[in-house]
Design a protein around this motif. Structure first.
Motif, PDB file in Angstrom:
ATOM      1  N   LYS A  99      12.176  73.088 -25.133  1.00 31.95           N
ATOM      2  CA  LYS A  99      13.144  73.779 -24.269  1.00 31.95           C
ATOM      3  C   LYS A  99      14.489  73.966 -24.971  1.00 31.95           C
ATOM      4  O   LYS A  99      15.097  75.027 -24.865  1.00 31.95           O
ATOM      5  N   THR A 148      16.717  78.591 -22.314  1.00 35.36           N
ATOM      6  CA  THR A 148      16.378  78.359 -20.919  1.00 35.36           C
ATOM      7  C   THR A 148      15.022  78.969 -20.571  1.00 35.36           C
ATOM      8  O   THR A 148      14.762  80.137 -20.845  1.00 35.36           O
ATOM      9  N   LEU A 149      14.196  78.144 -19.974  1.00 38.52           N
ATOM     10  CA  LEU A 149      12.907  78.623 -19.474  1.00 38.52           C
ATOM     11  C   LEU A 149      13.116  79.034 -18.025  1.00 38.52           C
ATOM     12  O   LEU A 149      13.746  78.312 -17.263  1.00 38.52           O
ATOM     13  N   ASP A 150      12.600  80.194 -17.655  1.00 34.80           N
ATOM     14  CA  ASP A 150      12.707  80.580 -16.255  1.00 34.80           C
ATOM     15  C   ASP A 150      11.375  81.125 -15.764  1.00 34.80           C
ATOM     16  O   ASP A 150      10.481  81.415 -16.544  1.00 34.80           O
ATOM     17  N   SER A 181       8.917  78.523 -17.162  1.00 40.02           N
ATOM     18  CA  SER A 181       9.407  77.216 -16.740  1.00 40.02           C
ATOM     19  C   SER A 181       8.300  76.441 -16.028  1.00 40.02           C
ATOM     20  O   SER A 181       8.089  75.253 -16.275  1.00 40.02           O
ATOM     21  N   TYR A 240       5.594  75.294 -18.599  1.00 36.51           N
ATOM     22  CA  TYR A 240       6.061  74.165 -19.406  1.00 36.51           C
ATOM     23  C   TYR A 240       6.117  72.888 -18.557  1.00 36.51           C
ATOM     24  O   TYR A 240       5.688  71.824 -19.012  1.00 36.51           O
ATOM     25  N   SER A 241       6.619  72.996 -17.327  1.00 41.97           N
ATOM     26  CA  SER A 241       6.665  71.832 -16.427  1.00 41.97           C
ATOM     27  C   SER A 241       5.270  71.281 -16.170  1.00 41.97           C
ATOM     28  O   SER A 241       5.078  70.064 -16.113  1.00 41.97           O
TER      29      SER A 241
END
Length: 192
Positions: free
Chosen positions: A164, A169-171, A175, A178-179
């Motif tokens: 990250k 920024t991952l959105d 996101s 990745y989470s």
């Protein structure tokens, strides 16, 4: 969604060797062979008890082994030849009875294909030479770092954790993906 409303007919029944029956109401993926399900409820036939709800983002394959219903959660992971993404069993939840009570046990698939040293080095090099900015190829790289990490490589683990901060920024979907991988690694790291 049609088929999951109260009082609807069950889509599929699973008969266990101990005489118990578990019913599934939910979405059957028509193209999949063997059949997979998503967004479904399992309940015990003859009881008002719902065992649980599996959401729309999950894809599962269900099978009976004697007195146990096995719910395999499938993930697309780069475990094929040349890092090809393929449907891979990530976890198996085992549902069986102790008397009238349902017992649930979640097991991580430790047999997922691991990367060899050459594959790990290729993934590490891809990370080290990747340009900044986020796109689909970076998320493929995150998935490969995940597999390299569970293959036991410490540098891959470090890169996975730094992902990250390296790419910004991952959105949205990035996101979430990745989470999900971070949560999967935490589950993997638990000693069973």
């Amino acid at each position: 969604m049609a088929g999951t409303t109260e009082g609807s007919k069950p889509d599929t029944t699973f008969r266990l060797s101990n005489g118990k029956t578990i019913i599934l109401c939910g979405y059957k993926n028509p193209e999949s062979k063997p059949t997979t399900y998503s967004e479904f409820i399992l309940s015990v036939c003859g009881q008002d008890t719902i065992i649980d709800f599996w959401g729309a983002v999950l894809t599962c394959r269900l099978r009976v082994n004697k007195d146990t219903l096995l719910v395999d959660q499938l993930q697309y992971l780069p475990t094929g030849t040349n890092f090809k993404f393929q449907e891979t069993v990530w976890t198996t939840e085992k549902l069986h009875f102790s008397g009238q009570k349902i017992v649930r046990e979640l097991v991580v698939n430790r047999q997922i294909r691991k990367y060899n040293q050459d594959e790990i080095q290729s993934v590490l090099k891809s990370y080290e030479t990747a340009k900044l900015g986020l796109d689909d190829s970076k998320m493929e790289l995150a998935n490969k770092l995940f597999i390299a990490t569970i293959s036991g490589d410490k540098k891959a683990r470090q890169y996975f954790k730094e992902f990250k901060s390296k790419f910004g920024t991952l959105d949205g979907a990035f996101s979430e993906e990745y989470s999900d991988l971070v949560a999967m690694l935490e589950l993997w790291d638990r000693k069973e």
